[in-house]
Motif scaffolding. Structure first.
Motif, PDB file in Angstrom:
ATOM      1  N   GLY A  15      28.424  12.982  15.384  1.00  0.00           N
ATOM      2  CA  GLY A  15      29.451  13.662  16.173  1.00  0.00           C
ATOM      3  C   GLY A  15      30.725  12.846  16.277  1.00  0.00           C
ATOM      4  O   GLY A  15      31.829  13.374  16.096  1.00  0.00           O
ATOM      5  N   ARG A  23      36.051  16.854  20.819  1.00  0.00           N
ATOM      6  CA  ARG A  23      34.665  16.370  20.827  1.00  0.00           C
ATOM      7  C   ARG A  23      33.712  17.445  21.342  1.00  0.00           C
ATOM      8  O   ARG A  23      32.602  17.611  20.818  1.00  0.00           O
ATOM      9  CB  ARG A  23      34.545  15.107  21.683  1.00  0.00           C
ATOM     10  N   ASP A  70      30.428  18.905  19.339  1.00  0.00           N
ATOM     11  CA  ASP A  70      29.083  18.807  19.911  1.00  0.00           C
ATOM     12  C   ASP A  70      28.567  20.133  20.469  1.00  0.00           C
ATOM     13  O   ASP A  70      27.433  20.199  20.964  1.00  0.00           O
ATOM     14  CB  ASP A  70      29.060  17.744  21.018  1.00  0.00           C
TER      15      ASP A  70
END
Length: 632
Positions: free
Chosen positions: A70, A269, A273
């Motif tokens: 990630g 992010r 994710d």
């Protein structure tokens, strides 16, 4: 097998020998680069490559990946958006101590020192309707990406309920605050609710301590990470939620390459994710509110915007009493007589902005920057706030030999002297970076004010932290320095600053001193009307194609030689004309010289920064900043 390795200079392909067949993305390696050996991070492993003359990986520096897939993906997206190398973006994710330990082939930390505060067997949380919106709960439970803009006061209840729901799902959460000093109160609340599973991660920690916490987070030994900018990269193995409080703060914008905005990186992010991201503010940034208006974000109201505080605007043209108006002096004295506390804000440090000869008008400037030197009465010295240059204050004019000097434009040092003289016996606490240099010193001074102080005065910090209930008067000595900045965001900054001050105290009054009382921004502030303020400002910006309806890219050329800096920026301007881009400049920056380097810049208006970097080739001699917050 071949590996694509991210270095600061760019991504390069290397051959993986049989002994390195186990290497996967996220592993640190040593590779030859030009005439040296460099440490890099593997970002991709391939069976074949079209690159000729491939060199071999020299050594693997860890037996396992130190960054998950990630964060590797995040570094790639950041590099594409900010026009930086992936290696420089990865460098942001690794604390300096960790980088050095890896480079020297040592273990990250000793096993016995890694803290472990896993939350085992925690029952799923059943949120109360008034605390957690059903859409937020659904996004957390279904592990679905969605960005929420939480608008209004009293956001902490929603934050705590969201984190509790995330922990109940067996996942971790990141909570971001714009200032390190703001994390203290948040951590106290969270530890009382969630126990010791809270890690506090920020750049002011000792390097070793930060590395130990980082490794504990990487192993999943904590449930929540609270911090400022660097905490957005907390390497949780099973992240379930990211919260960005006060998302409109300029403090989230990095001050060095790649000049990323933590708020935007948090959303990136969360998307990678596939988790929810909550952005919160009582005065959302125009960019976030614009995204909410376009249904890119979901707008949620806290329902706690009903409390209003009176704002009194004092026209300083009618005053002849120095820094404090007669009205503010009167209200301060009345507040102290009731045994209550006062906060005074002034956005300038030092005693005076400059010193000036009264005979010929000579003003001393910094020899390395295009700015005047600030005067400090303590030590009778002059100081540059950009490069740190200091010299004794003159006792004789270097131009005419005169000995009469004026010191216009007061700062916090002068204000402290004025307050001590006007309110004898009052316990005064001053907070600015001249006297408080670490978060611990700030916390001690703030605690001293809460327990023993009468008047708190200082710069930005004093209006960024929640104040005790005994504070019933806030005096904004002047917002005019901020409004005078040559920046299209000045009105937004003043509005946000004063509205956050209203959020900071529970009852009382705010007194705003200004030489420009007719500024329309003040009417919106008095009426607590963010939506109307946004609408009017947005119309002006859209007319000139300014953010949030577009993106700005600032291209900066600096050199110790003025002609060289100008030559570089003119070359960039010619390239942009050929590509058909609209831009402002090339011209000297408002502060033309800083730290001995001449500065020229260009502002480019684009719809998508990624397309801009894909279509243009800029020389390495210039630096590029996407969505700049500072045009100086």
């Amino acid at each position: 097998m071949y590996a694509e390795v991210a270095l600061a200079q760019g991504n390069f392909v290397y051959f993986l020998g049989d002994e390195f067949g186990w290497i996967s993305p996220g592993c640190p390696v040593l590779v030859p680069f030009r005439n040296s050996t460099r440490m890099g991070i593997v970002v991709k492993v391939m069976a074949t490559t079209t690159v000729e003359k491939v060199k071999s990986v020299k050594a693997a520096l860890s037996e396992e990946p130190i960054l998950g897939r990630g964060l590797i993906s995040l570094s790639s997206i950041m590099a594409e958006y900010y026009g930086a190398s992936q290696g420089k973006c990865i460098k942001l994710m690794l604390p300096p101590w960790v980088r050095e330990r890896i480079k020297n082939g040592k273990p990250l930390v000793y096993e016995s020192r890694v803290p472990d505060h896993r939350q085992a067997g925690k029952e799923p949380f059943e949120p109360k309707e008034q605390k957690l919106h059903p859409e937020v709960q659904n996004a957390i439970s279904s592990h679905r990406f969605k960005t929420f803009l939480l608008f209004g006061e009293g956001r902490m209840d929603t934050y705590l309920a969201s984190i509790e729901c995330t922990l109940g799902e067996g996942r971790e959460a990141i909570f971001l605050q714009s200032e390190i000093a703001l994390t203290f109160g948040v951590v106290e609340k969270m530890r009382s609710k969630f126990g010791d599973c809270i890690a506090v991660l920020h750049s002011k920690l000792r390097q070793k301590e930060r590395a130990i916490l980082w490794e504990g987070i990487r192993r999943g030994n904590f449930g929540v990470c609270v911090g400022s900018m660097s905490a957005v990269f907390a390497p949780f193995p099973n992240l379930g939620l990211i919260i960005v409080d006060r998302e409109d703060s300029d403090a989230y914008k990095a001050e060095q390459h790649p000049w990323h905005n933590v708020r935007d990186v948090a959303v990136m992010r969360a998307k990678i994710d596939k988790i929810p991201c909550i952005l919160g503010s009582s005065t959302p940034s125009f960019e976030s509110f614009y995204n909410a208006k376009r249904d890119k974000y979901e707008l949620l109201h806290t329902g706690k915007t009903g409390r209003t505080l009176p704002v009194t605007i004092v026209d300083m043209h009618k005053e002849k009493t120095g820094a404090l108006s007669r009205y503010l002096m009167k209200r301060t004295r009345e507040t102290l007589d009731r045994g209550e506390k006062v906060v005074l804000f002034l956005p300038r440090k030092g005693y005076s902005q400059f010193c000036m000869c009264l005979d010929c008008g000579w003003i001393p400037y910094c020899p390395r920057c295009s700015v005047t030197l600030n005067y400090y009465k303590k030590g009778h010295k002059l100081k540059c706030h950009y490069c740190g240059y200091e010299r004794p204050a003159p006792t004789m004019c270097e131009n005419c030999g005169g000995i009469r000097f004026a010191y216009p434009g007061g700062g916090t040092e002068r204000l402290e002297m004025t307050i001590k003289s006007a309110f004898r016996g009052a316990r005064i606490i001053r907070m600015d970076k001249d006297i408080l240099r670490t978060p611990a010193e700030c916390e001690r001074a703030y605690r001293d004010f809460k327990e023993n102080g009468d008047i708190l005065l200082g710069t930005q910090f004093v209006i960024r932290v929640p104040q005790p209930e005994s504070v019933t008067l806030v005096g904004m000595i002047s917002c005019d320095p901020i409004l005078s900045f040559p920046d299209f965001r000045t009105s937004e900054r003043v509005f946000s600053q004063i509205m956050k001050t209203k959020e900071m105290i529970k009852k009382g009054e705010i007194v705003l001193q200004t030489y420009n009382p007719q500024n329309p921004t003040f009417n919106y502030i008095k009426n607590d009307d963010y939506v109307s303020f946004y609408s009017e400002e947005f119309k002006k910006r859209r007319r000139f194609k300014l953010p949030p309806s577009s993106h700005l890219i600032r291209i900066l050329s600096t050199s110790t030689e003025k002609e060289k800096a100008r030559e570089f920026i003119n070359g960039v301007a010619e390239e942009l004309r050929k590509c058909g881009y609209q831009f402002l400049g090339a011209s000297p920056c408002p502060i033309e010289r800083i730290k001995g380097r001449w500065r020229y810049h260009i502002l480019v208006k684009v719809s998508d920064p990624r397309k801009f970097f894909h279509n243009t080739s800029l020389p390495r001699a210039v630096s590029v900043e996407v969505d700049p917050r500072d045009m100086m």
